[in-house]
Design an enzyme around this catalytic site. Sequence first.
Site, PDB file in Angstrom:
ATOM      1  CE  LYS A  22      10.250  67.437 -16.275  1.00 60.65           C
ATOM      2  NZ  LYS A  22       9.061  67.775 -16.718  1.00 60.65           N
ATOM      3  CG  ASN A  23       8.076  71.035 -14.703  1.00 63.84           C
ATOM      4  OD1 ASN A  23       8.380  70.144 -16.005  1.00 63.84           O
ATOM      5  ND2 ASN A  23       7.251  70.287 -13.602  1.00 63.84           N
ATOM      6  CB  CYS A 116       0.412  61.191 -18.275  1.00 58.44           C
ATOM      7  SG  CYS A 116       0.201  61.256 -15.930  1.00 58.44           S
ATOM      8  NE  ARG A 121      -0.492  65.448 -15.684  1.00 56.78           N
ATOM      9  CZ  ARG A 121       1.006  66.032 -16.027  1.00 56.78           C
ATOM     10  NH1 ARG A 121       1.526  64.819 -16.176  1.00 56.78           N
ATOM     11  NH2 ARG A 121       1.291  66.867 -15.744  1.00 56.78           N
ATOM     12  CG  ASP A 304       6.270  67.105  -9.685  1.00 59.12           C
ATOM     13  OD1 ASP A 304       5.254  66.793 -10.533  1.00 59.12           O
ATOM     14  OD2 ASP A 304       6.355  68.849 -11.029  1.00 59.12           O
ATOM     15  NE  ARG A 396       9.052  62.960 -19.978  1.00 60.01           N
ATOM     16  CZ  ARG A 396       8.016  62.771 -19.900  1.00 60.01           C
ATOM     17  NH1 ARG A 396       6.931  61.483 -20.356  1.00 60.01           N
ATOM     18  NH2 ARG A 396       7.303  64.051 -20.070  1.00 60.01           N
TER      19      ARG A 396
HETATM   20  N1  EPU Z   1      -6.514  70.162 -13.273  1.00 63.85           N
HETATM   21  C1  EPU Z   1      -7.938  70.109 -14.386  1.00 63.85           C
HETATM   22  N2  EPU Z   1      -7.933  71.054 -15.459  1.00 63.85           N
HETATM   23  C2  EPU Z   1      -6.996  72.023 -16.181  1.00 63.85           C
HETATM   24  C3  EPU Z   1      -6.391  71.700 -15.341  1.00 63.85           C
HETATM   25  C4  EPU Z   1      -5.487  70.884 -15.045  1.00 63.85           C
HETATM   26  O1  EPU Z   1      -8.650  69.597 -13.514  1.00 63.85           O
HETATM   27  O2  EPU Z   1      -7.273  71.849 -17.530  1.00 63.85           O
HETATM   28  C5  EPU Z   1      -6.035  69.496 -12.764  1.00 63.85           C
HETATM   29  C6  EPU Z   1      -5.187  67.829 -13.024  1.00 63.85           C
HETATM   30  O3  EPU Z   1      -5.731  67.504 -13.102  1.00 63.85           O
HETATM   31  C7  EPU Z   1      -4.693  68.558 -11.623  1.00 63.85           C
HETATM   32  C8  EPU Z   1      -4.410  69.598 -11.115  1.00 63.85           C
HETATM   33  O4  EPU Z   1      -5.553  70.627 -11.359  1.00 63.85           O
HETATM   34  O5  EPU Z   1      -5.193  67.528 -10.466  1.00 63.85           O
HETATM   35  C9  EPU Z   1      -3.070  70.686 -10.771  1.00 63.85           C
HETATM   36  O6  EPU Z   1      -2.779  70.323 -12.865  1.00 63.85           O
HETATM   37  P1  EPU Z   1      -1.560  71.245 -13.710  1.00 63.85           P
HETATM   38  O7  EPU Z   1      -2.641  71.953 -14.090  1.00 63.85           O
HETATM   39  O8  EPU Z   1      -1.047  72.394 -12.595  1.00 63.85           O
HETATM   40  O9  EPU Z   1      -1.184  70.097 -13.327  1.00 63.85           O
HETATM   41  P2  EPU Z   1       0.448  70.358 -15.679  1.00 63.85           P
HETATM   42  O10 EPU Z   1       0.542  72.359 -15.428  1.00 63.85           O
HETATM   43  O11 EPU Z   1      -0.396  69.760 -16.047  1.00 63.85           O
HETATM   44  C10 EPU Z   1       2.629  70.924 -13.822  1.00 63.85           C
HETATM   45  C11 EPU Z   1       4.121  69.876 -14.237  1.00 63.85           C
HETATM   46  C12 EPU Z   1       3.543  68.640 -13.751  1.00 63.85           C
HETATM   47  C13 EPU Z   1       3.698  68.854 -11.810  1.00 63.85           C
HETATM   48  C14 EPU Z   1       1.905  69.629 -12.134  1.00 63.85           C
HETATM   49  C15 EPU Z   1       1.824  70.355 -10.393  1.00 63.85           C
HETATM   50  C16 EPU Z   1       5.346  71.094 -16.336  1.00 63.85           C
HETATM   51  C17 EPU Z   1       5.351  70.532 -17.517  1.00 63.85           C
HETATM   52  N3  EPU Z   1       4.762  70.055 -15.294  1.00 63.85           N
HETATM   53  O12 EPU Z   1       2.011  70.047 -15.126  1.00 63.85           O
HETATM   54  O13 EPU Z   1       5.318  68.284 -12.860  1.00 63.85           O
HETATM   55  O14 EPU Z   1       3.216  67.722 -11.048  1.00 63.85           O
HETATM   56  O15 EPU Z   1       2.407  70.744 -12.715  1.00 63.85           O
HETATM   57  O16 EPU Z   1       2.025  70.603 -10.548  1.00 63.85           O
HETATM   58  O17 EPU Z   1       5.197  71.914 -15.916  1.00 63.85           O
HETATM   59  C18 EPU Z   1       6.672  66.762 -13.689  1.00 63.85           C
HETATM   60  O18 EPU Z   1       7.339  67.639 -13.703  1.00 63.85           O
HETATM   61  O19 EPU Z   1       7.247  65.328 -13.046  1.00 63.85           O
HETATM   62  C19 EPU Z   1       5.401  67.237 -13.352  1.00 63.85           C
HETATM   63  C20 EPU Z   1       4.511  65.793 -13.806  1.00 63.85           C
END
Ligand code: EPU
Length: 417
Positions: A22-23, A116, A121, A304, A396
């Site tokens: 998915k991701n 969320c 986030r 995850d 999802r």
């Molecule tokens: N963060 C910041 N600022 C930002 C972006 C992120 O502080 O601008 C922090 C977040 O708060 C968090 C950390 O950085 O503490 C990691 O966030 P990241 O941006 O890496 O996560 P994401 O891109 O929002 C993706 C996956 C998530 C998965 C995370 C971590 C997708 C669509 N989502 O989220 O997947 O948990 O990376 O690996 O790829 C899931 O599939 O259940 C899911 C939530």
Amino acid sequence: MDKLVIEGGLPLHGDVRIAGSKNATLPLMAAAVIAPGQTVIQNVPRLVDIHTLGKVIAHLGVTVEHDDDKVVMDATATPSDTAPYDLVRKMRASFYMLGALLARLGHAKVSMPGGCAWGPRPVDIHLKGLKALGASVELEGGYVLADSRQMNGGRFVLDFPSVGATVNLLLAVSTLEKETILENVAREPEITNLIRMLNRMGARIEGANTSQLVILGSRDLKPLSFAVIPDRIEAGTYMAAVGRCGGDVMLRGADPEHLTMVLAKAAEAGIKFTVTTEGIRIQRENDLRSVDVETAVYPGFPTDMQAQWIALMTAAAGVSLVTDTIYTDRFTHVAELMRLGAEIKMKGHTAKVYGPTQLTGAPVMSTDLRASASLVIAALAAKGRTDILRVYHLDRGYERLEDKFERIGARIRREQE
Ligand code: EPU
């Protein structure tokens, strides 16, 4: 609304075919918006989140057709530059439209994603990166208004290797014909998959799999046909289920390279795994040992898989410490697991899991995808009947979950709540 009804207590035996990730699919769909013409994405999981992003993209004027495990997108017509709140709020990954539209059009108006279920986030790193590379970025009425026509590349160091920020920045500079260097980027396999696709489309990105990327974009990116990598979190979830329930299951198509840390921890806990050309065979015959994990960015232990690991550790002798350093409040499953009899104490962002415990069935519900997955694992091991409410969270992110578990011997069915 649907619920899952599970009669637990049976070991799991047989084959599970691991779906596409998915991701990994979501960034590829965003990338397809950049190149005029028809892109075909293969090995796409049949999931609600994929359809949700499809709707966001279709709203922009790009044709999106779902055909079994393929998504066919036609971005010949110039897309609109606006991704509205009503659609973006349904799924955070819609924010990838920011990078994609900047690459295609040079301007974009994309709703800011909200928080969320387990907390805020932020997207500050996405925006800071765009600004550092020369784009203008403003916030107005809950929208990000960005313009990248004056973007001139350069170097940007991410404060944290965020997956989402890395995707958005890669997309945004993929049509920029000046060198960009991104440091401290995420190295998740889903990022590497995106880099491969962008390179095949005509960009020149060096450093895949490392924390530094050197990018030379191209204004002439071409559409293509491209396959998604297998879902490492789906594979890890089935591994944890077999570990919790006992049994012998082949995770067909799973890629062990993407699961190094998870498999190492599983082996430490007493789960046997064998890598074959077909996938990963998981066996659990003996008692489990408690193993601590702390989540970290890839190649560390994935956040995850944190919820599923807690469900697994309820079967292990001793105390396991499970710490989430990425999403420190992502523990909504703990209270529900305790309703099934798990003994868990929370201290800060660490769950102390005491085992082994015999879980017993009860009605439970959850607030997010991976929390729901951990409840399924616990319910499969619990004595008696568990009703898991709010199945839409699972839909999802897990393709045909009840069919796949039923095929490996679980008693599981979907009913109306
Ligand atoms: N963060 C910041 N600022 C930002 C972006 C992120 O502080 O601008 C922090 C977040 O708060 C968090 C950390 O950085 O503490 C990691 O966030 P990241 O941006 O890496 O996560 P994401 O891109 O929002 C993706 C996956 C998530 C998965 C995370 C971590 C997708 C669509 N989502 O989220 O997947 O948990 O990376 O690996 O790829 C899931 O599939 O259940 C899911 C939530």
